[in-house]
Each structure stands twice: as structure tokens, then as C-alpha cells.
Design an enzyme around this catalytic site. Structure first.
Site, PDB file in Angstrom:
ATOM      1  N   LYS A 225      52.361 -29.982 -56.943  1.00  0.00           N
ATOM      2  CA  LYS A 225      51.149 -29.789 -56.231  1.00  0.00           C
ATOM      3  C   LYS A 225      50.830 -28.190 -55.915  1.00  0.00           C
ATOM      4  O   LYS A 225      49.731 -27.579 -55.875  1.00  0.00           O
ATOM      5  CB  LYS A 225      50.890 -30.402 -54.763  1.00  0.00           C
ATOM      6  CG  LYS A 225      50.860 -31.833 -54.896  1.00  0.00           C
ATOM      7  CD  LYS A 225      49.728 -32.176 -55.581  1.00  0.00           C
ATOM      8  CE  LYS A 225      49.637 -33.874 -55.424  1.00  0.00           C
ATOM      9  NZ  LYS A 225      48.773 -34.424 -56.660  1.00  0.00           N
TER      10      LYS A 225
ATOM     11  N   HIS B 244      48.705 -35.076 -70.820  1.00  0.00           N
ATOM     12  CA  HIS B 244      49.884 -35.702 -70.340  1.00  0.00           C
ATOM     13  C   HIS B 244      49.273 -36.755 -69.276  1.00  0.00           C
ATOM     14  O   HIS B 244      48.615 -36.400 -68.122  1.00  0.00           O
ATOM     15  CB  HIS B 244      50.860 -34.805 -69.792  1.00  0.00           C
ATOM     16  CG  HIS B 244      52.247 -35.453 -69.673  1.00  0.00           C
ATOM     17  ND1 HIS B 244      52.596 -36.604 -69.031  1.00  0.00           N
ATOM     18  CD2 HIS B 244      53.450 -35.016 -70.387  1.00  0.00           C
ATOM     19  CE1 HIS B 244      54.012 -36.933 -69.433  1.00  0.00           C
ATOM     20  NE2 HIS B 244      54.384 -36.087 -70.147  1.00  0.00           N
TER      21      HIS B 244
ATOM     22  N   TYR C 221      48.473 -38.640 -57.444  1.00  0.00           N
ATOM     23  CA  TYR C 221      49.316 -37.886 -58.641  1.00  0.00           C
ATOM     24  C   TYR C 221      48.671 -36.767 -59.304  1.00  0.00           C
ATOM     25  O   TYR C 221      49.201 -35.669 -59.606  1.00  0.00           O
ATOM     26  CB  TYR C 221      49.940 -38.986 -59.554  1.00  0.00           C
ATOM     27  CG  TYR C 221      51.180 -38.399 -60.159  1.00  0.00           C
ATOM     28  CD1 TYR C 221      52.433 -37.931 -59.602  1.00  0.00           C
ATOM     29  CD2 TYR C 221      51.088 -38.445 -61.493  1.00  0.00           C
ATOM     30  CE1 TYR C 221      53.404 -37.452 -60.302  1.00  0.00           C
ATOM     31  CE2 TYR C 221      52.346 -37.960 -62.305  1.00  0.00           C
ATOM     32  CZ  TYR C 221      53.388 -37.649 -61.725  1.00  0.00           C
ATOM     33  OH  TYR C 221      54.478 -37.262 -62.504  1.00  0.00           O
TER      34      TYR C 221
ATOM     35  N   TYR D 197      61.464 -40.441 -64.068  1.00  0.00           N
ATOM     36  CA  TYR D 197      61.718 -40.472 -62.799  1.00  0.00           C
ATOM     37  C   TYR D 197      62.820 -41.233 -62.762  1.00  0.00           C
ATOM     38  O   TYR D 197      62.631 -42.642 -62.773  1.00  0.00           O
ATOM     39  CB  TYR D 197      60.892 -40.832 -61.746  1.00  0.00           C
ATOM     40  CG  TYR D 197      59.778 -39.733 -61.561  1.00  0.00           C
ATOM     41  CD1 TYR D 197      59.779 -38.485 -61.083  1.00  0.00           C
ATOM     42  CD2 TYR D 197      58.296 -40.339 -61.858  1.00  0.00           C
ATOM     43  CE1 TYR D 197      59.000 -37.568 -60.925  1.00  0.00           C
ATOM     44  CE2 TYR D 197      57.415 -39.019 -61.799  1.00  0.00           C
ATOM     45  CZ  TYR D 197      57.575 -37.986 -61.158  1.00  0.00           C
ATOM     46  OH  TYR D 197      56.475 -37.152 -61.083  1.00  0.00           O
TER      47      TYR D 197
ATOM     48  N   PRO E 284      58.281 -29.418 -54.373  1.00  0.00           N
ATOM     49  CA  PRO E 284      57.836 -29.608 -55.571  1.00  0.00           C
ATOM     50  C   PRO E 284      57.958 -30.917 -55.966  1.00  0.00           C
ATOM     51  O   PRO E 284      57.675 -31.174 -57.488  1.00  0.00           O
ATOM     52  CB  PRO E 284      58.633 -28.714 -56.369  1.00  0.00           C
ATOM     53  CG  PRO E 284      59.857 -28.551 -55.644  1.00  0.00           C
ATOM     54  CD  PRO E 284      59.641 -28.575 -54.385  1.00  0.00           C
TER      55      PRO E 284
HETATM   56  P1  RFL Z   1      53.511 -17.035 -56.341  1.00  0.00           P
HETATM   57  O1  RFL Z   1      53.365 -17.883 -57.787  1.00  0.00           O
HETATM   58  O2  RFL Z   1      54.860 -17.133 -55.711  1.00  0.00           O
HETATM   59  O3  RFL Z   1      53.116 -15.497 -56.570  1.00  0.00           O
HETATM   60  C1  RFL Z   1      53.327 -14.792 -55.373  1.00  0.00           C
HETATM   61  C2  RFL Z   1      53.278 -13.335 -55.905  1.00  0.00           C
HETATM   62  O4  RFL Z   1      53.496 -12.404 -54.925  1.00  0.00           O
HETATM   63  C3  RFL Z   1      54.423 -11.405 -55.228  1.00  0.00           C
HETATM   64  N1  RFL Z   1      54.796 -10.960 -53.944  1.00  0.00           N
HETATM   65  C4  RFL Z   1      54.542  -9.721 -53.467  1.00  0.00           C
HETATM   66  N2  RFL Z   1      53.567  -8.869 -54.047  1.00  0.00           N
HETATM   67  C5  RFL Z   1      53.458  -7.671 -53.242  1.00  0.00           C
HETATM   68  N3  RFL Z   1      54.174  -7.511 -51.923  1.00  0.00           N
HETATM   69  C6  RFL Z   1      54.870  -8.366 -51.262  1.00  0.00           C
HETATM   70  N4  RFL Z   1      55.471  -8.360 -50.208  1.00  0.00           N
HETATM   71  C7  RFL Z   1      55.044  -9.421 -52.202  1.00  0.00           C
HETATM   72  N5  RFL Z   1      56.022 -10.839 -51.995  1.00  0.00           N
HETATM   73  C8  RFL Z   1      55.622 -11.419 -53.026  1.00  0.00           C
HETATM   74  C9  RFL Z   1      55.421 -12.119 -56.043  1.00  0.00           C
HETATM   75  O5  RFL Z   1      55.965 -11.531 -56.951  1.00  0.00           O
HETATM   76  C10 RFL Z   1      54.545 -13.036 -56.940  1.00  0.00           C
HETATM   77  O6  RFL Z   1      54.231 -12.521 -57.969  1.00  0.00           O
HETATM   78  O7  RFL Z   1      52.624 -17.706 -55.602  1.00  0.00           O
HETATM   79  P2  RFL Z   1      50.901 -18.480 -55.327  1.00  0.00           P
HETATM   80  O8  RFL Z   1      50.210 -17.560 -56.441  1.00  0.00           O
HETATM   81  O9  RFL Z   1      50.780 -19.023 -54.095  1.00  0.00           O
HETATM   82  O10 RFL Z   1      51.507 -19.669 -56.502  1.00  0.00           O
HETATM   83  C11 RFL Z   1      52.078 -20.821 -56.065  1.00  0.00           C
HETATM   84  C12 RFL Z   1      52.975 -21.452 -57.313  1.00  0.00           C
HETATM   85  O11 RFL Z   1      53.707 -20.445 -57.907  1.00  0.00           O
HETATM   86  C13 RFL Z   1      53.857 -22.465 -56.830  1.00  0.00           C
HETATM   87  O12 RFL Z   1      53.203 -23.326 -55.612  1.00  0.00           O
HETATM   88  C14 RFL Z   1      54.034 -23.347 -57.945  1.00  0.00           C
HETATM   89  O13 RFL Z   1      55.173 -22.826 -58.738  1.00  0.00           O
HETATM   90  C15 RFL Z   1      54.962 -24.847 -57.361  1.00  0.00           C
HETATM   91  N6  RFL Z   1      55.257 -25.683 -58.454  1.00  0.00           N
HETATM   92  C16 RFL Z   1      54.457 -26.405 -59.103  1.00  0.00           C
HETATM   93  N7  RFL Z   1      53.296 -26.492 -58.820  1.00  0.00           N
HETATM   94  C17 RFL Z   1      52.187 -27.478 -59.558  1.00  0.00           C
HETATM   95  O14 RFL Z   1      51.031 -27.304 -59.070  1.00  0.00           O
HETATM   96  N8  RFL Z   1      52.770 -28.073 -60.473  1.00  0.00           N
HETATM   97  C18 RFL Z   1      54.019 -28.023 -60.900  1.00  0.00           C
HETATM   98  O15 RFL Z   1      54.523 -28.622 -62.070  1.00  0.00           O
HETATM   99  C19 RFL Z   1      55.273 -27.230 -60.241  1.00  0.00           C
HETATM  100  N9  RFL Z   1      56.321 -27.123 -60.496  1.00  0.00           N
HETATM  101  C20 RFL Z   1      56.680 -25.434 -58.867  1.00  0.00           C
HETATM  102  C21 RFL Z   1      57.287 -26.275 -59.798  1.00  0.00           C
HETATM  103  C22 RFL Z   1      57.720 -24.693 -58.187  1.00  0.00           C
HETATM  104  C23 RFL Z   1      59.005 -24.688 -58.677  1.00  0.00           C
HETATM  105  N10 RFL Z   1      59.851 -23.779 -57.575  1.00  0.00           N
HETATM  106  C24 RFL Z   1      59.559 -22.425 -57.582  1.00  0.00           C
HETATM  107  C25 RFL Z   1      60.698 -24.535 -56.792  1.00  0.00           C
HETATM  108  C26 RFL Z   1      58.418 -26.349 -60.102  1.00  0.00           C
HETATM  109  C27 RFL Z   1      59.510 -25.532 -59.709  1.00  0.00           C
HETATM  110  C28 RFL Z   1      61.109 -25.331 -60.076  1.00  0.00           C
END
Ligand code: RFL
Length: 402
Positions: free
Chosen positions: A308, A83, A399, A212, A304
Site C-alpha cells: 500500500k 496483474h 487488495y 502467498y 508492506p
Molecule cells: P520514499 O520513497 O522513501 O522517498 C523519500 C525520499 O526522501 C529522501 N530523504 C530526504 N531528503 C532530504 N532530506 C532528508 N532529511 C531526507 N530523508 C529522506 C530519501 O532519500 C528518499 O528519496 O518515500 P515516499 O515518497 O513517501 O514513498 C513511499 C514508498 O517508497 C513506500 O511506501 C513503498 O516502497 C512501500 N512498498 C510498497 N508499496 C506499494 O504501494 N506497493 C508495493 O508493491 C510495495 N512494495 C514497499 C514494497 C516497501 C518495501 N520496503 C522498503 C520495506 C516492498 C518493499 C521491500
């Protein structure tokens, strides 16, 4: 390993205990395992929840490079979609940026986060990795900074304890790692004062670009996920519940802000998921406290707006794995000293661009002098992005870059 083996065992030890099976924790687990480091992942959720939690979709070129380097990108190459274009729809016309031909010439790969997590988990288990689902870390205690213990609770409420040399806090913003930090830890926080309604719709993408839309009623966004599912965002009044509007009203509002009268209709479908996202950013500093190390959302939460978070999570997991391997496998006790500094340089770069995107995308909704001034700056910024090749190169580099 059977599900039963995966779910039980409240006690144990490992050189590295990893909290959380998201992109950060599972990337780290795979890299440590490949280097022969004794590690275990403790995850609060059950296996199905981990494999189906839909969040990110846009993976940066560097994320693909990291996953490629470690043989973790097969699924992404098979099913991910390249993309490289975004389209801005504004009050004064629309324009497209083919960002894959600008800046460093890099593109995104669109691959749903739940598919990436499933791939990482499958690989980790196939290589003999240890993971315990439904095991919630409650606290990390590390009185002398050398022998941390993680107190856990399983799904039935039974307590347990894991001993380790290092704990990798990859358990997100509300996890146990952040709650266990000493009083000297700093959290730099900003609430951007803007909220989004995040939607997943059972509908094919309506544009061949990230959309956007800048509108006096507020921002609207369109992002492809798969040929069948599309993510949309609507700027949303803070405090309004996610289910306050009917599906019909949501599609009408998306159509209005995305100016479908000029650009053609959106493909509509059932709304599969909706959640309110208050746009906030934070950075923890430092990322190392003795033997407790933070990565991913536990280390820093970028709002978000610039996609990133998951990309930083993978990058930090690789940096952390390198340092832990140098320490544990090659006996270099100084290896972890630079971990925090190295990550923070990337984190603040991502935060800066994310902040810039927030300023670009959101119109102040008032009609006072302050709102007029802010709105005029935003229009000027958009005009510069539309017309200046240098500005476009800067945009593209930041970006897709990480
Ligand atoms: P995660 O994915 O939240 O995983 C954390 C894990 O820890 C578990 N956990 C525990 N386990 C044991 N004991 C505890 N006390 C615990 N507390 C929590 C949880 O169950 C989970 O499995 O964190 P990680 O690995 O740091 O990854 C971060 C990403 O998930 C996050 O930054 C992204 O999703 C942000 N984000 C995007 N990032 C991108 O790079 N590209 C994107 O296109 C993008 N789109 C987005 C997004 C985040 C979004 N939300 C959540 C606002 C779109 C959305 C809608």
C-alpha cells in the site's frame, strides 16, 4: 539543467519546498509545476541512488488513474505489466483468486518503483522543475506557522537555508519533517512482531500470480517485478542478520515453504539484494502542522504485507497538490484545512487491510495453547477466503483498492 547546477545552491526560496524525491515528493512536484506553483525539491541522496532504489512494484488501479490524469503514466503503460491473480499455498491445499474479476474488477500494474521514480524525475526536469540532490534537510523551523525555513546540509557538509510558504514533508519515515513536528503531534505505532527477509532475485517469476505460501515453518512470498527479476520474502527470525544464510539455503527454504514438490520448481538466480524488514505500522496525526504538511511514508507507514505504501504516497501527493493549488493559485486560505482528514480516511483503510493480511499470512511459530488458537483462527479465515464469494469480493476490493 546540469548535474552541477542540480547539486549546488544551499540557499534559496520557493512557495513550496518539497523534502524528498520519492513517489510522493516527485508526484507533488510535477503537479505543482504543471499548475505554475513555484516549488523546489530537496533530496538527500544523489541522482543515481534516487533512480535505482528498488522497493515497490505493485501499483493499484487508482495510482494509475492519478498518474494518467496528469500525463505521468507513459512509461508505466509502455513497460508495466497488468496483474490480477494471487495464489495461496497452504497446508490443506492451494487455491487461486483472480481478483481482477472480483470486487470492483480492478487489477494491479507491476512496475518497479525505481522506474516510476525515474519517469517522474525525467518529466519534472523536462518541464523545468528545480531539484537539488545531495541536499539533506535537517530541520524545519516555523515559529509563527506562516513562514517556515528549512535548514539543510550539502554532501560536503556545508550548511544552507531555504525559505518558503509551505514545506511538504515527503522525506519518509526517518526524514527531517517528522523530526521537526511539535510536541502535540501524535504517532500511532504498532510492531507486528514479525520480520521478513526481503529478496530481489535475478530470476524470472516462477508463477503467473502473486504467491502467498503459508507454512508451519513460516510465510514465504513471491511477487513478479520484471521478466528478469522477482521479489521473494521469507518470514525471518527477528534479530537475525540479512546475510546469515547462504543463497543455497535461501532457495531451499523458499522451495520448501512454497511447496515446490507439489507445484514445480522455482526459477533460481543470483540474489541481488537482501534486507530484513521488521513489520511495523504507524500513522502520524494530524498531517498538517501550520505550514508543514506530511505525505507518503512521512505521513504513514503501512507494513508492506499489502503493498500500500507507494500507492498511498501518490494518492496523498495528489490531494496535497489540489489543496496547495487552491490556496496558492486560487487564494483559498481554507483549502488545506481538510487535507489531514481526507488522507487519514484512506490511510486507516489501508492500515486495516494491511493488518488483516499480516494476520492471514503469519503462523505463530510456538506450540502453546495461544498459538493453537491463533493458528485455528487463521485457518478458518483462509477457508472462508477460499470458499466465500462475498469474502473474495471484499478481499479484491481492498487488495487492489486504495
Ligand atoms: P520514499 O520513497 O522513501 O522517498 C523519500 C525520499 O526522501 C529522501 N530523504 C530526504 N531528503 C532530504 N532530506 C532528508 N532529511 C531526507 N530523508 C529522506 C530519501 O532519500 C528518499 O528519496 O518515500 P515516499 O515518497 O513517501 O514513498 C513511499 C514508498 O517508497 C513506500 O511506501 C513503498 O516502497 C512501500 N512498498 C510498497 N508499496 C506499494 O504501494 N506497493 C508495493 O508493491 C510495495 N512494495 C514497499 C514494497 C516497501 C518495501 N520496503 C522498503 C520495506 C516492498 C518493499 C521491500
Amino acid at each position: 539543467m546540469t548535474d552541477r547546477q542540480i547539486r549546488t545552491t544551499a540557499h534559496g526560496s520557493a512557495d513550496v519546498v518539497i523534502l524528498g524525491a520519492g513517489p510522493a515528493g516527485l508526484t507533488l512536484g510535477n503537479l505543482l509545476l504543471a499548475a505554475g506553483i513555484d516549488c523546489v525539491v530537496l533530496e538527500r541522496a544523489d541522482r543515481d541512488r534516487v533512480r535505482t532504489r528498488a522497493r515497490a512494484g505493485f501499483l493499484a488501479a487508482n495510482t494509475v488513474r492519478v498518474l494518467d490524469r496528469h500525463g505521468l503514466a507513459d512509461g508505466l503503460h509502455r513497460r508495466g505489466l497488468p496483474h490480477g491473480t494471487c495464489e495461496f499455498r497452504t497446508e490443506v491445499g492451494s487455491f487461486r483468486l483472480d481478483y481482477s474479476t472480483l470486487g470492483r474488477g480492478e487489477q494491479h500494474t507491476v512496475y518497479p518503483q525505481q522506474d516510476l521514480v525515474t519517469d517522474l524525475l525525467t518529466h519534472y526536469l523536462a518541464e523545468g522543475g528545480r531539484i537539488h540532490f545531495e541536499t539533506e534537510a535537517q530541520r524545519v523551523d516555523d515559529a509563527d506557522g506562516t513562514r517556515p525555513a528549512v535548514t539543510v546540509r550539502d554532501a560536503d557538509g556545508r550548511p544552507g537555508r531555504w525559505q518558503s510558504r509551505y514545506v511538504a514533508g515527503c522525506d519518509g519515515r526517518h526524514g527531517a519533517a517528522r523530526h521537526s513536528l511539535p510536541a502535540t503531534a501524535r504517532r500511532h505505532h504498532r510492531d507486528h512482531g514479525v520480520s521478513w527477509l526481503g529478496l530481489l532475485a535475478e530470476a524470472p517469476p516462477s508463477l503467473d500470480a502473486v504467491g502467498y505460501a503459508l507454512h508451519r515453518r513460516g510465510f514465504a512470498g513471491h511477487m513478479a517485478r520484471t521478466p528478469e527479476v522477482t521479489r521473494y520474502y521469507l518470514q525471518w527470525e527477528r534479530g537475525t542478520a540479512a546475510d546469515a544464510w547462504s543463497q543455497e539455503r535461501i532457495w531451499d527454504e523458499l522451495g520448501l515453504r512454497m511447496r515446490t514438490a507439489d507445484h514445480g520448481p522455482l526459477h533460481q538466480g543470483r540474489i541481488l539484494q537482501r534486507s530484513v524488514i521488521d513489520l511495523q505500522s504507524d500513522v502520524m496525526e494530524p498531517l498538517r502542522h501550520g505550514s508543514l504538511l506530511l505525505a507518503g511514508d512521512a505521513a504513514s507507514l503501512p507494513a508492506p504485507a499489502a503493498a500500500k505504501g507507494a500507492n498511498l504516497a501518490v494518492l496523498e501527493a495528489e490531494l496535497l497538490a489540489e489543496s496547495l493549488i487552491d490556496d496558492l493559485a486560487h487564494g483559498d486560505p481554507t483549502a488545506l484545512d481538510q487535507y489531514s482528514r481526507r488522507c487519514l480516511a484512506h490511510i486507516w483503510r489501508a492500515q486495516e487491510f494491511s493488518h488483516w493480511m499480516i494476520q492471514l499470512l503469519h503462523a505463530p511459530l510456538g506450540s502453546d495453547e495461544e498459538s493453537f488458537f491463533h493458528e485455528s483462527l487463521r485457518r478458518s479465515r483462509i477457508e472462508s477466503l477460499r470458499t466465500s464469494r462475498i469474502h473474495q469480493d471484499w478481499f479484491a476490493e481492498n487488495y487492489v483498492g486504495i
